[in-house]
Scaffold this motif. Structure first.
Motif, PDB file in Angstrom:
ATOM      1  N   ALA B  54       0.855  -1.183   0.000  1.00 22.29           N
ATOM      2  CA  ALA B  54       0.000   0.000   0.000  1.00 22.29           C
ATOM      3  C   ALA B  54       0.890   1.232   0.000  1.00 22.29           C
ATOM      4  O   ALA B  54       1.524   1.549   1.011  1.00 22.29           O
ATOM      5  CB  ALA B  54      -0.911  -0.010   1.216  1.00 22.29           C
ATOM      6  N   ALA B  55       0.949   1.929  -1.144  1.00 26.22           N
ATOM      7  CA  ALA B  55       1.798   3.106  -1.259  1.00 26.22           C
ATOM      8  C   ALA B  55       1.188   4.317  -0.572  1.00 26.22           C
ATOM      9  O   ALA B  55       1.888   5.221  -0.140  1.00 26.22           O
ATOM     10  CB  ALA B  55       2.061   3.415  -2.728  1.00 26.22           C
ATOM     11  N   ASP B  56      -0.151   4.339  -0.488  1.00 28.25           N
ATOM     12  CA  ASP B  56      -0.838   5.482   0.124  1.00 28.25           C
ATOM     13  C   ASP B  56      -2.175   4.988   0.657  1.00 28.25           C
ATOM     14  O   ASP B  56      -3.035   4.608  -0.132  1.00 28.25           O
ATOM     15  CB  ASP B  56      -1.051   6.589  -0.913  1.00 28.25           C
ATOM     16  N   ASP B  57      -2.312   4.947   1.976  1.00 25.00           N
ATOM     17  CA  ASP B  57      -3.590   4.518   2.577  1.00 25.00           C
ATOM     18  C   ASP B  57      -4.237   5.664   3.350  1.00 25.00           C
ATOM     19  O   ASP B  57      -5.044   5.442   4.262  1.00 25.00           O
ATOM     20  CB  ASP B  57      -3.407   3.283   3.463  1.00 25.00           C
ATOM     21  N   SER B  58      -3.889   6.872   2.961  1.00 24.59           N
ATOM     22  CA  SER B  58      -4.331   8.056   3.711  1.00 24.59           C
ATOM     23  C   SER B  58      -5.837   8.282   3.637  1.00 24.59           C
ATOM     24  O   SER B  58      -6.386   9.034   4.439  1.00 24.59           O
ATOM     25  CB  SER B  58      -3.607   9.300   3.200  1.00 24.59           C
ATOM     26  N   GLY B  59      -6.518   7.643   2.679  1.00 24.88           N
ATOM     27  CA  GLY B  59      -7.948   7.854   2.538  1.00 24.88           C
ATOM     28  C   GLY B  59      -8.810   6.898   3.339  1.00 24.88           C
ATOM     29  O   GLY B  59     -10.029   7.085   3.425  1.00 24.88           O
ATOM     30  N   LEU B  60      -8.225   5.884   3.934  1.00 27.15           N
ATOM     31  CA  LEU B  60      -9.019   4.952   4.752  1.00 27.15           C
ATOM     32  C   LEU B  60      -9.596   5.730   5.934  1.00 27.15           C
ATOM     33  O   LEU B  60      -8.844   6.372   6.679  1.00 27.15           O
ATOM     34  CB  LEU B  60      -8.163   3.793   5.230  1.00 27.15           C
ATOM     35  N   PRO B  61     -10.917   5.674   6.138  1.00 30.35           N
ATOM     36  CA  PRO B  61     -11.534   6.558   7.135  1.00 30.35           C
ATOM     37  C   PRO B  61     -11.191   6.240   8.582  1.00 30.35           C
ATOM     38  O   PRO B  61     -11.147   7.137   9.416  1.00 30.35           O
ATOM     39  CB  PRO B  61     -13.034   6.411   6.867  1.00 30.35           C
ATOM     40  N   ASN B  62     -10.973   4.975   8.881  1.00 30.92           N
ATOM     41  CA  ASN B  62     -10.637   4.585  10.262  1.00 30.92           C
ATOM     42  C   ASN B  62     -10.102   3.160  10.241  1.00 30.92           C
ATOM     43  O   ASN B  62      -9.996   2.547   9.166  1.00 30.92           O
ATOM     44  CB  ASN B  62     -11.877   4.702  11.159  1.00 30.92           C
ATOM     45  N   ASP B  63      -9.777   2.637  11.419  1.00 30.87           N
ATOM     46  CA  ASP B  63      -9.128   1.318  11.462  1.00 30.87           C
ATOM     47  C   ASP B  63     -10.089   0.161  11.252  1.00 30.87           C
ATOM     48  O   ASP B  63      -9.680  -0.999  11.311  1.00 30.87           O
ATOM     49  CB  ASP B  63      -8.329   1.154  12.755  1.00 30.87           C
ATOM     50  N   ARG B  64     -11.369   0.442  10.977  1.00 33.44           N
ATOM     51  CA  ARG B  64     -12.271  -0.660  10.611  1.00 33.44           C
ATOM     52  C   ARG B  64     -12.066  -1.077   9.156  1.00 33.44           C
ATOM     53  O   ARG B  64     -12.517  -2.138   8.743  1.00 33.44           O
ATOM     54  CB  ARG B  64     -13.730  -0.243  10.820  1.00 33.44           C
ATOM     55  N   PHE B  65     -11.399  -0.218   8.399  1.00 30.06           N
ATOM     56  CA  PHE B  65     -11.167  -0.471   6.984  1.00 30.06           C
ATOM     57  C   PHE B  65      -9.739  -0.944   6.773  1.00 30.06           C
ATOM     58  O   PHE B  65      -8.793  -0.355   7.302  1.00 30.06           O
ATOM     59  CB  PHE B  65     -11.383   0.813   6.173  1.00 30.06           C
ATOM     60  N   PHE B  66      -9.600  -1.991   5.965  1.00 27.47           N
ATOM     61  CA  PHE B  66      -8.279  -2.544   5.684  1.00 27.47           C
ATOM     62  C   PHE B  66      -8.316  -3.146   4.290  1.00 27.47           C
ATOM     63  O   PHE B  66      -9.341  -3.658   3.854  1.00 27.47           O
ATOM     64  CB  PHE B  66      -7.936  -3.629   6.730  1.00 27.47           C
ATOM     65  N   ALA B  67      -7.212  -3.074   3.563  1.00 22.36           N
ATOM     66  CA  ALA B  67      -7.152  -3.671   2.231  1.00 22.36           C
ATOM     67  C   ALA B  67      -5.842  -4.403   2.064  1.00 22.36           C
ATOM     68  O   ALA B  67      -4.821  -3.994   2.621  1.00 22.36           O
ATOM     69  CB  ALA B  67      -7.307  -2.607   1.148  1.00 22.36           C
ATOM     70  N   VAL B  68      -5.897  -5.485   1.298  1.00 22.62           N
ATOM     71  CA  VAL B  68      -4.702  -6.279   1.031  1.00 22.62           C
ATOM     72  C   VAL B  68      -4.615  -6.591  -0.443  1.00 22.62           C
ATOM     73  O   VAL B  68      -5.625  -6.597  -1.165  1.00 22.62           O
ATOM     74  CB  VAL B  68      -4.703  -7.598   1.845  1.00 22.62           C
ATOM     75  N   ARG B  69      -3.384  -6.897  -0.864  1.00 18.81           N
ATOM     76  CA  ARG B  69      -3.139  -7.311  -2.252  1.00 18.81           C
ATOM     77  C   ARG B  69      -1.915  -8.237  -2.213  1.00 18.81           C
ATOM     78  O   ARG B  69      -0.842  -7.884  -2.674  1.00 18.81           O
ATOM     79  CB  ARG B  69      -2.884  -6.077  -3.120  1.00 18.81           C
ATOM     80  N   PRO B  70      -2.075  -9.426  -1.652  1.00 21.24           N
ATOM     81  CA  PRO B  70      -0.943 -10.278  -1.288  1.00 21.24           C
ATOM     82  C   PRO B  70      -0.044 -10.719  -2.443  1.00 21.24           C
ATOM     83  O   PRO B  70       1.149 -10.921  -2.237  1.00 21.24           O
ATOM     84  CB  PRO B  70      -1.596 -11.474  -0.606  1.00 21.24           C
ATOM     85  N   GLU B  71      -0.605 -10.883  -3.628  1.00 20.38           N
ATOM     86  CA  GLU B  71       0.210 -11.357  -4.750  1.00 20.38           C
ATOM     87  C   GLU B  71       0.351 -10.312  -5.844  1.00 20.38           C
ATOM     88  O   GLU B  71       0.764 -10.634  -6.954  1.00 20.38           O
ATOM     89  CB  GLU B  71      -0.378 -12.663  -5.290  1.00 20.38           C
ATOM     90  N   GLY B  72      -0.041  -9.104  -5.545  1.00 22.32           N
ATOM     91  CA  GLY B  72       0.125  -8.018  -6.507  1.00 22.32           C
ATOM     92  C   GLY B  72      -0.894  -8.022  -7.630  1.00 22.32           C
ATOM     93  O   GLY B  72      -0.714  -7.309  -8.621  1.00 22.32           O
ATOM     94  N   SER B  73      -1.969  -8.799  -7.460  1.00 26.37           N
ATOM     95  CA  SER B  73      -3.016  -8.814  -8.481  1.00 26.37           C
ATOM     96  C   SER B  73      -4.360  -8.514  -7.822  1.00 26.37           C
ATOM     97  O   SER B  73      -4.688  -7.344  -7.620  1.00 26.37           O
ATOM     98  CB  SER B  73      -3.034 -10.140  -9.216  1.00 26.37           C
ATOM     99  N   VAL B  74      -5.080  -9.542  -7.414  1.00 31.84           N
ATOM    100  CA  VAL B  74      -6.387  -9.380  -6.776  1.00 31.84           C
ATOM    101  C   VAL B  74      -6.226  -8.636  -5.448  1.00 31.84           C
ATOM    102  O   VAL B  74      -5.264  -8.843  -4.702  1.00 31.84           O
ATOM    103  CB  VAL B  74      -7.038 -10.754  -6.536  1.00 31.84           C
ATOM    104  N   SER B  75      -7.185  -7.760  -5.167  1.00 34.68           N
ATOM    105  CA  SER B  75      -7.184  -7.040  -3.896  1.00 34.68           C
ATOM    106  C   SER B  75      -8.514  -7.259  -3.194  1.00 34.68           C
ATOM    107  O   SER B  75      -9.563  -7.427  -3.839  1.00 34.68           O
ATOM    108  CB  SER B  75      -6.972  -5.548  -4.139  1.00 34.68           C
ATOM    109  N   THR B  76      -8.462  -7.247  -1.870  1.00 38.33           N
ATOM    110  CA  THR B  76      -9.673  -7.372  -1.059  1.00 38.33           C
ATOM    111  C   THR B  76      -9.750  -6.190  -0.107  1.00 38.33           C
ATOM    112  O   THR B  76      -8.781  -5.888   0.597  1.00 38.33           O
ATOM    113  CB  THR B  76      -9.666  -8.678  -0.243  1.00 38.33           C
TER     114      THR B  76
END
Lengths: 112, 115
Positions: B54-76
């Motif tokens: 994650a190069a920039d996660d500054s827009g996540l509103p709070n710690d209830r939000f999280f995103a991953v992209r473990p293999e550099g393709s699909v993201s959740t």
């Protein structure tokens, strides 16, 4: 900071030209965009302009950029009912990180 | 794939539940973005991935939000303890790097409704 402002609504008669305006605040923006969103649909990239240009034309679309005033406009010639949608202005901010900053959108209504 | 694919297209959940939204970017696109679009608003930036990080996660509103992209393709995008205010359309976009890094292609979005 980064902010993009647009007027919320525009109504035009079919066949007339539409002009949608936008102002932005970040002088480091490298590209500026116009996206179209129809009801229930995703964002469709219409056109974009590099910040060192002042005009770009693509068929019925003309983009004008006044970098000094940080003002961007989209002109649609011969507006059709199929052009009715929400149009979003966006600026691309880069330099260590990349992101698009969007305005709130201008709803274009085309009537006969 | 030919475009950016997002699933589910619609998700209805109850307040307090956990939700996952999936994004499958265009093949070969190394940059991936998540945006949130509330009713009557423009898309709001959440997070930007370059490859797996994650190069920039500054827009996540709070710690209830999280995103991953473990293999550099699909993201959740993961949302914990959902609240009614989380109801929105969550948009994913991807792009190449280099000279085409500025051309983002958006998916159709995942509409989340929290009851």
């Amino acid at each position: 900071g980064e902010d993009v402002e647009q007027s919320l609504f525009l109504s035009v008669r079919e066949g007339d030209s539409s002009v949608i305006n936008c102002t932005y605040t970040d002088s480091s923006s490298t590209y500026l965009y116009w996206y179209k969103q129809e009801p229930g649909a995703g964002l469709q990239l219409l056109t974009y302009i590099f910040s060192n240009m002042d005009m770009k034309q693509d068929q019925r679309l003309t983009v004008l950029l006044n970098k000094k005033d940080k003002h961007l406009s989209l002109r649609i010639a011969d507006t059709q009912t199929g052009d009715s949608a929400i149009y979003f202005c966006a600026e691309f901010v880069s330099g260590g990180y990349n992101k698009l900053i969007f305005g709130a959108g201008t709803r274009l209504a085309v009537h006969p | 794939g030919a475009g950016v694919s997002q699933t589910p297209s619609n998700k209805v959940t109850e307040k307090g539940k956990y939700v996952e939204l999936r994004c499958d970017p265009i093949s070969g696109h190394t940059a991936l973005y998540w945006y949130r679009q509330s009713l009557g608003q423009g898309p709001e930036f959440l997070i930007y991935f370059q490859g797996t990080g994650a190069a920039d996660d500054s827009g996540l509103p709070n710690d209830r939000f999280f995103a991953v992209r473990p293999e550099g393709s699909v993201s959740t995008l993961k949302i914990q303890r959902t609240e009614r205010g989380d109801s929105a359309v969550y948009l994913c976009a991807s792009s190449k790097t280099g000279s085409q890094a500025n051309v983002l292609t958006f998916g159709a979005g995942s509409r989340l409704t929290v009851l």
